[in-house]
Motif scaffolding. Structure first.
Motif, PDB file in Angstrom:
ATOM      1  N   PRO A 224      -2.708  13.918   2.432  1.00  0.00           N
ATOM      2  CA  PRO A 224      -3.509  13.179   1.449  1.00  0.00           C
ATOM      3  C   PRO A 224      -4.414  12.125   2.088  1.00  0.00           C
ATOM      4  CG  PRO A 224      -1.264  12.341   1.462  1.00  0.00           C
ATOM      5  CD  PRO A 224      -1.293  13.474   2.444  1.00  0.00           C
ATOM      6  N   VAL A 225      -5.677  12.132   1.681  1.00  0.00           N
ATOM      7  CA  VAL A 225      -6.633  11.125   2.142  1.00  0.00           C
ATOM      8  C   VAL A 225      -7.522  10.716   0.969  1.00  0.00           C
ATOM      9  CG1 VAL A 225      -6.706  12.095   4.482  1.00  0.00           C
ATOM     10  CG2 VAL A 225      -8.445  12.775   2.806  1.00  0.00           C
ATOM     11  N   TYR A 226      -8.094   9.531   1.073  1.00  0.00           N
ATOM     12  CA  TYR A 226      -9.186   9.108   0.197  1.00  0.00           C
ATOM     13  C   TYR A 226     -10.472   9.235   1.001  1.00  0.00           C
ATOM     14  CZ  TYR A 226      -5.509   7.084  -2.693  1.00  0.00           C
ATOM     15  OH  TYR A 226      -4.396   6.911  -3.469  1.00  0.00           O
TER      16      TYR A 226
ATOM     17  N   ILE B 220     -15.650   6.408   9.488  1.00  0.00           N
ATOM     18  CA  ILE B 220     -14.763   5.251   9.616  1.00  0.00           C
ATOM     19  C   ILE B 220     -13.421   5.638   9.016  1.00  0.00           C
ATOM     20  CG2 ILE B 220     -14.359   2.851   8.981  1.00  0.00           C
ATOM     21  CD1 ILE B 220     -17.471   2.679   8.650  1.00  0.00           C
ATOM     22  N   ILE B 221     -12.399   5.688   9.852  1.00  0.00           N
ATOM     23  CA  ILE B 221     -11.034   5.969   9.398  1.00  0.00           C
ATOM     24  C   ILE B 221     -10.325   4.635   9.269  1.00  0.00           C
ATOM     25  CG2 ILE B 221      -8.844   7.093   9.977  1.00  0.00           C
ATOM     26  CD1 ILE B 221     -10.469   9.174  11.542  1.00  0.00           C
ATOM     27  N   VAL B 222     -10.008   4.243   8.040  1.00  0.00           N
ATOM     28  CA  VAL B 222      -9.387   2.940   7.796  1.00  0.00           C
ATOM     29  C   VAL B 222      -7.946   3.153   7.348  1.00  0.00           C
ATOM     30  CG1 VAL B 222     -10.365   2.843   5.463  1.00  0.00           C
ATOM     31  CG2 VAL B 222      -9.590   0.737   6.572  1.00  0.00           C
TER      32      VAL B 222
ATOM     33  N   ILE C  71     -12.882   7.453   5.386  1.00  0.00           N
ATOM     34  CA  ILE C  71     -11.634   8.180   5.134  1.00  0.00           C
ATOM     35  C   ILE C  71     -10.477   7.200   5.245  1.00  0.00           C
ATOM     36  CG2 ILE C  71     -10.065   9.985   5.941  1.00  0.00           C
ATOM     37  CD1 ILE C  71     -12.414  11.532   6.949  1.00  0.00           C
ATOM     38  N   ALA C  72      -9.608   7.204   4.250  1.00  0.00           N
ATOM     39  CA  ALA C  72      -8.395   6.391   4.285  1.00  0.00           C
ATOM     40  C   ALA C  72      -7.187   7.325   4.200  1.00  0.00           C
ATOM     41  CB  ALA C  72      -8.374   5.388   3.134  1.00  0.00           C
ATOM     42  N   PRO C  73      -6.579   7.664   5.340  1.00  0.00           N
ATOM     43  CA  PRO C  73      -5.362   8.486   5.303  1.00  0.00           C
ATOM     44  C   PRO C  73      -4.245   7.750   4.566  1.00  0.00           C
ATOM     45  CG  PRO C  73      -6.270   8.326   7.538  1.00  0.00           C
ATOM     46  CD  PRO C  73      -6.948   7.290   6.716  1.00  0.00           C
TER      47      PRO C  73
END
Length: 366
Positions: free
Chosen positions: A47-49, A69-71, A103-105
């Motif tokens: 799941p990611v946003y 950007i992976i936050v 992307i927010a994992p």
């Protein structure tokens, strides 16, 4: 994972590109990202946003993405809040949403529900790269560090993001712990850079750091820690002993020399000074690094410099890859840390617009 009301203030065009896997009232919704595994046909879902659909079919804008950007969220596993805050900063920065993919994992942890078929971690195990719990998804035993590897390699695929030039890994608090250890241990940085990608890491307010040798901060400099106080102080996630399977066989000084070649910026809030903060790591391994996040950050920054003076190989490496910044007047607050003068520039580049009232940053020379 709970939804953030703050996100509802974002543009409706952003909402429209999300894959709805939760009721509309629970926006933002997460996407089920499929990650391939080399040598396996099935792969796994995670799941990611994100502000674009990631299947590459229903949203043609992936062809225009130049930066990712992976936050990474903290121990509350609230990727929705981190995503919402990053999107608000992106919109305020003046950068084009067509060029920047956020992307927010969101690492599922017990007792989270709704992640059938996906790997699940212990509540805090994901912060250090622990394996996923047995019996959870098709990839039980999968390290959270490997998940970030898999996301990065998927994004680096030119058939998906042909214009991609840069990947930024950013994490605060528990997410800062993961991104810090990822910056040290990951297996893909050099390969990503060899593809022409600019790769950087932004580590903000973690509770602890990974030391390369058994030395820890002392009254004067650094020295071996007293094992009678903490027998396992040098075990992973604080030191090199009993490493997680992802990092088995890695040598501390080799890791240090490699780490110096990676672009890492460390941030700490000047007010993150509470030794009894409710989510501060109070284990003896963490306490060996200092009493507060601020103390631990400054000690670790000094340790990097100290170790460089002891290591001949490190002396030949560029010192400019690592930067250390105090974010003035900010405590344990991811929105204000990433929304600071330096935080916005690190995430969105030097041309990004920054709120004049945002916190100032003070470079630190350990």
């Amino acid at each position: 994972m709970k939804a953030s009301n703050f996100f509802c203030k974002l543009a409706s065009s952003t909402l429209a590109v999300c894959c709805l896997v939760q009721p509309a009232s629970a926006t933002p919704a997460w996407q089920r990202l499929h990650l391939p595994v080399p040598g396996q046909q099935a792969g796994y879902d995670f799941p990611v946003y994100a502000n674009h659909r990631l299947d590459g079919k229903l949203d043609g804008k992936l062809d225009t993405i130049r930066e990712v950007i992976i936050v990474q969220h903290g121990i509350q596993r609230n990727g929705d809040d981190y995503y919402a805050a990053a999107m608000a900063l992106l919109q305020a920065s003046g950068r084009s949403l067509d060029e920047v993919l956020v992307i927010a994992p969101n690492f599922p942890g017990k007792p989270d529900t709704g992640f059938d078929g996906m790997p699940v971690w212990s509540v805090q195990g994901w912060t250090g790269g622990d394996p996923a719990l047995p019996g959870t998804g098709t990839q039980a035993g999968l390290s959270s560090l490997q998940v970030i590897d898999d996301i990065a390699q998927l994004l680096a695929d030119k058939s998906r993001l042909p214009q991609l030039k840069k990947i930024t890994f950013a994490g605060h608090s528990g997410g800062g712990q993961l991104i810090h250890r990822y910056a040290v241990l990951n297996h893909v940085d050099e390969a990503l850079r060899a593809r022409g990608l600019d790769v950087q890491y932004v580590v903000a307010n973690p509770s602890s750091y990974l030391y390369f040798t058994p030395e820890r901060p002392a009254s004067t400099g650094f020295a071996l820690y007293d094992k009678s106080v903490c027998p396992a102080y040098n075990d992973y996630r604080y030191g090199m002993q009993n490493m997680v399977p992802y990092a088995k066989g890695m040598n501390g000084l080799d890791l240090y020399s490699r780490h110096l070649q990676r672009q890492v910026t460390y941030l700490v809030g000047s007010l993150d000074t509470d030794p009894n903060h409710r989510v501060l790591d109070k284990s003896c391994g963490a306490e060996a690094e200092g009493p507060t996040r601020y103390d631990r950050a400054h000690a670790y920054w000094a340790y990097e410099q100290y170790l460089g003076k002891q290591t001949p190989v490190a002396k030949a490496l560029p010192a400019s890859n690592h930067h250390y910044l105090d974010v003035e007047g900010v405590g344990h607050d991811q929105t204000r840390m990433f929304g600071s003068q330096c935080g916005v520039k690190l995430l969105f580049g030097d041309k990004a617009s920054v709120d004049k009232l945002a916190a100032q940053c003070k470079p630190v020379k350990p």
